[in-house]
Design a protein around this motif. Structure first.
Motif: not given
Length: 139
Positions: A38-39, A67-68, A72-73, A29-32
């Motif tokens: 928001e999530i 979703y994650y 995140s790919g 989440r923080k990386h995004l």
């Protein structure tokens, strides 16, 4: 229980890091660059649900994992294994996965045992080197 079922249970136990899954989701989440709100908005749930997942108080659904992974790919397997966004699968990783896929359950277990032996031998070698270095410093 069939051999395939045994393999799935055993692989999960050795590979997946369910005890750190919430922590992995928080890192993702923080990386995004997203907040819990928001999530939650993206997933049509409450920020409390996101918080509870991140702290391990609530189980997550495949929809959340998807979703994650999508955002995140990463693959769902990578997330379950506790890998973080900076992890890049090398060509060797891909080849190894393809080679192992076609092995029988018994051969997969033997390969895992061999890898564990290598890791233990490496740790023992490092311990011996440290002991030698400490012995040299004392003299």
């Amino acid at each position: 229980m069939h051999d395939n079922e045994l393999y799935i249970l055993d692989e999960r136990e050795d590979t997946y890091r369910f005890d750190h899954l919430g922590e992995t989701l928080k890192i993702l989440r923080k990386h995004l660059g997203k907040t819990q709100r928001e999530i939650a908005d993206d997933l049509n749930c409450t920020p409390g649900y996101i918080s509870n997942m991140e702290t391990g108080r609530t189980a997550l659904s495949t929809r959340v994992l998807s979703y994650y992974a999508r955002k995140s790919g990463m693959t769902i397997d990578d997330i379950l294994a506790g890998k973080t966004p900076g992890y890049d699968r090398s060509y060797a990783d891909i080849q190894l996965q393809e080679a192992v896929t076609h092995l029988s359950y018994t051969k997969k277990k033997c390969l895992l045992d061999t890898i564990r032996l290598w890791k233990n031998a490496e740790a023992e070698e490092e311990r011996l080197i440290r002991a030698e270095l400490e012995k040299g410093e004392e003299e």
